[in-house]
Write a protein that holds these residues in place. Structure first.
Motif, short mmCIF file in Angstrom:
data_model
loop_
_atom_site.label_atom_id
_atom_site.label_comp_id
_atom_site.label_asym_id
_atom_site.label_seq_id
_atom_site.Cartn_x
_atom_site.Cartn_y
_atom_site.Cartn_z
N ASN A 366 0.87 -1.15 -0.06
CA ASN A 366 -0.17 -0.11 -0.25
C ASN A 366 0.91 0.92 0.27
O ASN A 366 2.18 1.50 0.82
CB ASN A 366 -1.10 0.66 1.60
CG ASN A 366 -2.55 -0.88 0.81
OD1 ASN A 366 -2.90 -1.12 0.29
ND2 ASN A 366 -1.50 -2.32 1.90
N LEU A 367 0.72 2.18 -1.33
CA LEU A 367 1.37 3.33 -1.26
C LEU A 367 0.20 4.53 -1.10
O LEU A 367 -0.37 4.38 -1.72
CB LEU A 367 2.21 3.59 -2.56
CG LEU A 367 3.08 1.56 -2.28
CD1 LEU A 367 4.28 1.75 -3.97
CD2 LEU A 367 4.78 1.46 -1.21
N SER A 368 0.86 5.49 -0.91
CA SER A 368 0.44 6.93 -0.83
C SER A 368 1.47 8.20 -1.39
O SER A 368 2.28 8.08 -0.54
CB SER A 368 -0.71 7.06 -0.26
OG SER A 368 0.01 7.61 1.07
N VAL A 369 0.53 9.05 -1.75
CA VAL A 369 2.28 9.91 -2.07
C VAL A 369 1.31 11.22 -2.66
O VAL A 369 0.51 10.94 -2.98
CB VAL A 369 3.24 9.59 -3.46
CG1 VAL A 369 1.96 9.34 -4.64
CG2 VAL A 369 4.11 11.15 -3.80
N GLY A 370 1.46 12.31 -2.11
CA GLY A 370 0.96 13.50 -2.24
C GLY A 370 1.09 14.90 -1.66
O GLY A 370 2.35 14.88 -1.53
N ILE A 371 0.80 15.87 -2.04
CA ILE A 371 1.34 17.34 -1.85
C ILE A 371 0.73 18.07 -0.44
O ILE A 371 -0.74 18.15 -1.11
CB ILE A 371 1.61 18.37 -2.74
CG1 ILE A 371 2.71 17.37 -4.31
CG2 ILE A 371 1.54 19.59 -2.81
CD1 ILE A 371 2.29 18.73 -4.82
N GLN A 372 1.13 18.32 0.18
CA GLN A 372 0.26 19.36 1.59
C GLN A 372 0.71 20.26 1.37
O GLN A 372 1.96 21.09 1.65
CB GLN A 372 0.49 18.07 2.91
CG GLN A 372 -0.79 18.44 3.83
CD GLN A 372 -0.68 17.99 5.12
OE1 GLN A 372 0.49 18.68 5.93
NE2 GLN A 372 -1.68 17.20 5.57
N SER A 373 0.17 21.37 1.44
CA SER A 373 0.59 23.07 2.16
C SER A 373 -0.43 23.61 3.36
O SER A 373 -1.31 23.37 3.09
CB SER A 373 0.31 24.07 0.79
OG SER A 373 -0.76 23.82 -0.02
N ASN A 374 -0.11 24.91 3.82
CA ASN A 374 -1.16 25.09 4.33
C ASN A 374 -0.85 27.12 4.20
O ASN A 374 -1.18 27.52 3.41
CB ASN A 374 -0.05 25.40 6.07
CG ASN A 374 1.09 25.49 6.16
OD1 ASN A 374 1.61 26.32 5.23
ND2 ASN A 374 1.23 26.01 7.62
N ASN A 375 -1.51 27.68 5.28
CA ASN A 375 -1.51 29.24 4.94
C ASN A 375 -2.01 29.45 4.39
O ASN A 375 -2.06 29.78 3.10
CB ASN A 375 -0.18 29.45 5.38
CG ASN A 375 -0.56 30.99 5.46
OD1 ASN A 375 -1.03 32.08 5.63
ND2 ASN A 375 0.56 31.67 4.50
N ILE A 376 -3.61 28.55 4.26
CA ILE A 376 -4.56 28.73 3.42
C ILE A 376 -5.20 30.57 3.46
O ILE A 376 -5.30 31.34 1.49
CB ILE A 376 -5.37 28.39 3.41
CG1 ILE A 376 -5.85 26.54 3.18
CG2 ILE A 376 -7.13 28.37 2.40
CD1 ILE A 376 -6.24 25.56 3.86
N SER A 377 -4.93 31.23 4.24
CA SER A 377 -5.65 32.65 4.31
C SER A 377 -4.69 33.73 4.28
O SER A 377 -5.13 34.16 4.19
CB SER A 377 -6.25 32.71 5.79
OG SER A 377 -5.33 32.41 6.82
N LEU A 378 -2.83 33.03 3.93
CA LEU A 378 -2.52 34.27 3.34
C LEU A 378 -1.75 34.64 4.52
O LEU A 378 -1.25 35.64 4.61
CB LEU A 378 -1.81 34.88 2.47
CG LEU A 378 -2.30 33.52 1.12
CD1 LEU A 378 -2.65 34.78 -0.51
CD2 LEU A 378 -1.37 33.15 1.15
N LEU A 379 -2.23 35.06 6.01
CA LEU A 379 -1.97 35.54 7.47
C LEU A 379 -0.65 34.92 8.12
O LEU A 379 -0.32 35.85 8.74
CB LEU A 379 -3.38 35.12 8.38
CG LEU A 379 -5.02 35.19 7.63
CD1 LEU A 379 -5.58 35.67 8.38
CD2 LEU A 379 -4.62 37.37 7.13
N LYS A 380 -0.03 33.77 7.64
CA LYS A 380 0.92 34.03 8.99
C LYS A 380 2.05 33.54 8.13
O LYS A 380 2.34 34.96 6.40
CB LYS A 380 0.83 32.29 8.27
CG LYS A 380 0.04 31.56 9.84
CD LYS A 380 0.21 29.79 9.31
CE LYS A 380 -0.95 29.09 9.96
NZ LYS A 380 -0.76 27.88 10.30
#
Length: 604
Positions: A366-380
């Motif tokens: 079982n394998l998984s790969v992805g892209i994750q990002s934060n700061n959706i509101s661009l306030l950080k």
């Protein structure tokens, strides 16, 4: 005027949210509705109400006995004492639990209750304290309220109807009401393809300030909530619309004006839409979505509602020995619902996964790969985009099995119950790798061997926006266990070796040890006795060394087929630099009675 504009903006946000959701799922939901209506017409050709309501009690007494009762009741008591150090537990603790299932023909009425109490002054039992836990005035006694815990409830059900009463939990959806305990009432009705659920009750009990404590408690308002789900479909194909609301009672507690912490009463309204559709036999589409609106202070109309959305969608192909899929997740930074404990938020994630078998399914991958990002509101101040991946490989062949896994994830956690405490909000990145091997020798009927070797390495860091303040930790765990079983005499011998290493805030702590255990079945399996002894050596970079000796004695006895007794006594001795000695004694006694009564059994 400002309040009108606020309400108008709120409505526009709701309309925009549902428009996006419907555009995403319209192609899948239409075909599901058409197929479901065809099934509905076939199932209700005699009329919907005649099929599901008029004939509700038809055949009620055709099957089963008029009355049966089964269940069990258990009492557990723990005694504790220590010397040479600070007390780590209450001197005496009670736990009474019971479960009862009454069945009247085809109506099932399950009931459950758990009651706990404690004695903070003596290691001996005082059953008056256990009886006091039933009293109604514990709500007025804040100290007693902390010493006792009572929960009870029942969920009677018949055919497609279920009722919840008392302390219960329900799951309407992941982003609205998700298995949060409440005290109240609820129902689930599923006639045919109709999917309906509703609840109303208390989500949190009021807890005033108790200034007598060394550290004053955080005051909590009484919170009540309600929720409903209306849907259509089957377990494979369905559409559900969920609405959940909760509100604090501003008059439930009094907070002095000079108190440093002044929490405000809040309210929450959450909408959810869940869709699942299977098509072309092998493909499955899932969508869970939510729109949450929170008022930080219901007494101040000038405070704008905090509105956030959440989406979690996937498309999977499910073959016989091959599975593959794509997932999309987007959760706003401050998304939360008063109907769930916490959420991973402030993230956008795209990922793909695949799973398949090899070597005639002896091996599974079982394998998984992805892209994750934060700061959706661009306030950080910074935005973090990272590659996330995980893998799991398992192999099994007769007496041998092995497993290897690795994962790399990040979590932004904002706890709901205490939003005033910033210390409970953290960004966590974790990497985890593990290996496990197991080998058994069972060819000899007189003697059986099992060998287990496993290890795990975990690295955790928090507050990735400011790495200089990150409380990074690394933990390594390894152990080897050997089990020797003599089937004829029913004797089990266990030997183990352990090693732990934990590095926290540049402080390295090591712990190594070994253990030995023996268990024996006696009196034709009516009694089981055992002993476990473990020794550990602890050290750190400050040369603060210590040793632990932990001994456990166990005895279980089946007094009858319905009544059994379990006794356990533990002793812990901790020596620090061969000078300071801490001793701890713990005793547990548990009694469990199970019953099955059928007073009106039908004659054959």
């Amino acid at each position: 005027m400002a309040k009108f504009q606020k309400t108008k903006a709120l409505k526009m946000r709701c309309y925009f949210f549902w428009a996006i959701v419907l555009l995403l799922v319209f192609p899948f939901s239409v075909s599901a509705q058409l197929e479901s209506f065809e099934n509905l017409e076939e199932a209700t050709k005699d009329g919907f109400f005649k099929t599901y309501f008029t004939d509700m009690f038809k055949g009620f007494t055709d099957f089963g006995d008029p009355l049966t009762m089964s269940g069990g009741i258990g009492l557990n008591m723990r005694s504790y004492s220590n010397s040479g150090g600070q007390q780590r537990q209450d001197p005496f603790f009670y736990s009474l639990n019971t479960n009862l299932n009454v069945r009247v023909y085809k109506i099932s009425i399950p009931f459950s209750m758990i009651l706990t109490a404690r004695n903070k002054t003596s290691s001996l039992p005082n059953f008056g304290e256990l009886a006091d836990a039933f009293k109604n005035n514990i709500r007025d006694n804040i100290e007693g309220q902390r010493d006792r815990f009572v929960r009870f409830g029942m969920s009677p059900h018949y055919k497609w109807m279920k009722l919840h009463l008392g302390h219960r939990s329900m799951n309407l959806s992941k982003f609205t009401l998700s298995n949060l305990n409440f005290f109240g009432t609820g129902t689930e009705l599923n006639p045919g393809n109709i999917r309906f659920a509703a609840m109303y009750g208390r989500l949190a009990k009021a807890e005033p300030i108790d200034l007598s404590l060394n550290t004053p408690n955080l005051p909590i308002y009484q919170r009540k909530g309600w929720g409903t789900k209306i849907g259509y479909g089957t377990e494979q194909d369905f559409v559900d619309l969920i609405v959940f609301g909760a509100k604090d009672d501003a008059n439930s507690i009094d907070i002095p004006l000079n108190y440093p912490s002044q929490p405000s009463p809040q309210s929450n309204l959450t909408f959810g839409l869940n869709i699942q559709k299977q098509f072309a036999d092998r493909f499955r589409f899932r969508l869970e979505s939510g729109l949450s609106m929170i008022s930080a202070n219901i007494n101040d109309e000038a405070v704008a509602d905090d509105q956030n959305t959440a989406f979690d969608a996937s498309l999977d192909y499910e073959g016989e020995n091959f599975v593959a899929g794509f997932k999309f997740k987007r959760i706003d930074p401050n998304y939360k619902s008063f109907g769930a404990f916490f959420f991973n938020n402030d993230l956008v994630e795209y990922s793909a996964n695949v799973g398949f078998g090899l070597m005639e399914d002896k091996a599974n991958v079982n394998l998984s790969v992805g892209i994750q990002s934060n700061n959706i509101s661009l306030l950080k101040s910074t935005t973090t985009s990272r590659l996330i991946y995980s893998g799991d490989l398992s192999y099994a062949l007769e007496a041998f099995s092995a497993n290897a896994n690795y994962s790399n994830n990040s979590t932004d956690i904002g706890y709901v119950l205490n939003p005033e405490l910033d210390s409970l909000n953290a960004v966590i990145i974790s990497q985890n790798a593990g290996l496990n091997f197991n080998y058994s020798i069972t060819g000899n009927e007189r003697m059986q061997h099992t060998f287990t070797l496993s290890g795990n390495l975990q690295e955790v860091s928090d507050d990735i926006d400011n790495p200089l303040e990150s409380a990074k930790s690394q933990m390594m765990v390894a152990h080897f266990i050997y089990n020797l079983m003599f089937p004829e005499s029913k004797t089990r011998i266990t030997a183990r070796v352990n090693y732990n290493q934990n590095e926290l805030a540049q402080m390295l702590i090591k712990r190594s040890g070994f253990g030995f255990g023996v268990s024996q079945s006696l009196l034709e399996d009516k009694m089981n006795a055992g002993i476990d002894i473990n020794f550990f050596n602890n050290s750190n970079a400050l040369s603060d060394n210590s040793t632990n000796l932990n001994t456990q004695l166990r005895l279980g006895y089946n007094i009858s087929d319905d009544l059994n007794l379990n006794w356990n006594m533990g002793f812990l001795r901790t020596s620090k630099d061969n000078s300071d000695t801490f001793k701890e004694f713990t005793g547990n006694l548990g009694i469990q009675y199970n019953f099955n009564v059928n007073p009106f059994a039908k004659n054959e």
